[in-house]
Design an enzyme around this catalytic site. Structure first.
Site, PDB file in Angstrom:
ATOM      1  CD  GLU A   1      -2.680   1.447   2.415  1.00 47.17           C
ATOM      2  OE1 GLU A   1      -3.123   0.467   3.052  1.00 47.17           O
ATOM      3  OE2 GLU A   1      -2.848   2.629   2.774  1.00 47.17           O
TER       4      GLU A   1
ATOM      5  CG  ASN B   1      -4.752  -5.610   9.605  1.00 42.90           C
ATOM      6  OD1 ASN B   1      -5.442  -6.275  10.358  1.00 42.90           O
ATOM      7  ND2 ASN B   1      -4.518  -6.000   8.362  1.00 42.90           N
TER       8      ASN B   1
HETATM    9  S1  SF4 Z   1      -7.638  -2.661   5.939  1.00 42.82           S
HETATM   10 FE1  SF4 Z   1      -9.333  -3.427   4.675  1.00 42.82          FE
HETATM   11  S2  SF4 Z   1     -10.901  -1.794   4.707  1.00 42.82           S
HETATM   12 FE2  SF4 Z   1      -8.952  -0.892   5.415  1.00 42.82          FE
HETATM   13  S3  SF4 Z   1      -8.070  -0.036   3.562  1.00 42.82           S
HETATM   14 FE3  SF4 Z   1      -7.189  -2.087   3.799  1.00 42.82          FE
HETATM   15  S4  SF4 Z   1      -8.529  -3.429   2.609  1.00 42.82           S
HETATM   16 FE4  SF4 Z   1      -9.619  -1.488   2.891  1.00 42.82          FE
END
Ligand code: SF4
Length: 314
Positions: free
Chosen positions: A130, A246
């Site tokens: 990302e 995350n």
């Molecule tokens: S964590 Fe999930 S909802 Fe958040 S930006 Fe990434 S793909 Fe999208």
């Protein structure tokens, strides 16, 4: 012993959608379906998709001309689309773009800030897909990325050295909410309280220093659920892929509460000793973890607890 599963544990809508897209495309295609990079940072989910005939490649050169292709939720740099176009892989034809809309939102924020004269600094993980995708819209590889809240002096040095008149900070969607807040606090404490919040709508850009809260809501929900678990659990189990940004943030946050915490990829890694003397077990999972893995972990915790009790009674 009680088990408390976090309210927002597991797949976020962006990852869920990307998997659905890949499965649907693979099912309806006579040819092989290619996915560039890990669709989701979870080894078991990837294996499951490979078993359905989906081919994952790390290098874009491995995708053949004209191949049915899926792009993951993390977002891609524009160069990816250009290379695919040369291979006759295009949207509306054989390219299925599952970029999460919340990642696209960050790209748009980055572009608008840049176009309004800001030097944009990204709070993110340098090699995360990302961050690579967002950097493309800024200065590519030269985009200044700050990975940790304690590195605030590097940002200040960068601003001083280049004498930037306008600077804005944005965040990768999956970073720590606490970490981002701390970074801004640290910057303000050492840079004359200059950084003020710019609302996501980016209405008033007539300022010199600001930051935009671009951490996505599903990430925020998962992180704030850790606060709930930490209130009344003796141990917290975080399930997530080894490369899942995350999930690692959730584990880090649980540890920061001073509660015994363990980061696992699946139920096989659970250890009976982790339950010794514990009354309440908290379970949570990153946005790349499917429900069935969470259920398997919960089941295994129950089984291990039964074994433990039997041993105590003997
Ligand atoms: S964590 Fe999930 S909802 Fe958040 S930006 Fe990434 S793909 Fe999208």
């Amino acid at each position: 012993m009680k088990i408390k599963v976090a309210k927002h544990a597991g797949f976020c809508f962006g990852v869920k959608k990307a998997i659905e897209v890949a499965e649907e495309v693979a099912q309806n295609s006579h040819d092989s379906t290619y996915v560039l990079g890990q669709l989701v940072h979870n080894e078991k989910v990837i294996k499951n998709l490979e078993d359905k005939g989906i081919i994952f490649v790390e290098n874009i050169n491995e995708i053949p001309e004209n191949a049915v292709t899926v792009l993951r939720a993390h977002g891609e740099p524009g160069t990816t689309y250009k290379i695919l176009e040369k291979k006759s892989i295009t949207k509306g034809n054989n390219l299925n773009d599952a970029t999460c809309p919340l990642v696209t939102l960050v790209h748009n924020v980055a572009i608008k800030l840049k176009n309004n004269g800001f030097e944009v600094v990204l709070f993110g993980k340098r090699n995360h897909p990302e961050a690579v995708g967002t950097s493309y819209h800024l200065k590519g590889e030269n985009t200044f990325i700050v990975e940790h809240e304690d590195d605030f002096m590097k940002v200040i040095d960068y601003i001083h050295k280049n004498n930037f008149p306008k600077v804005a900070i944005i965040s990768q969607t999956t970073m720590s909410v606490y970490g981002y807040k701390k970074l801004i606090e640290n910057l303000n404490a050492n840079f004359g309280n200059k950084f003020i919040e710019i609302p996501l709508a980016l209405k008033n850009l007539d300022i010199n220093y600001g930051y935009v809260d671009t951490i996505c809501n599903p990430t925020k929900q998962r992180q704030s659920d850790i606060d709930e678990l930490a209130k009344d659990c003796d141990v917290i189990i975080v399930i997530g892929g080894k490369n899942s940004s995350n999930s690692k943030e959730l584990y880090q946050k649980a540890k920061e509460f001073g509660i015994e915490s363990h980061f696992i990829q699946s139920d096989e890694q659970l250890q009976k000793e982790w339950l010794d003397g514990k009354e309440k077990i908290g379970v949570t999972a990153g946005a790349s973890t499917p429900d069935y893995l969470i259920n398997e972990v919960v089941e295994r915790v129950r089984e291990l607890n039964k074994l433990r009790i039997r041993k105590i009674i003997k």
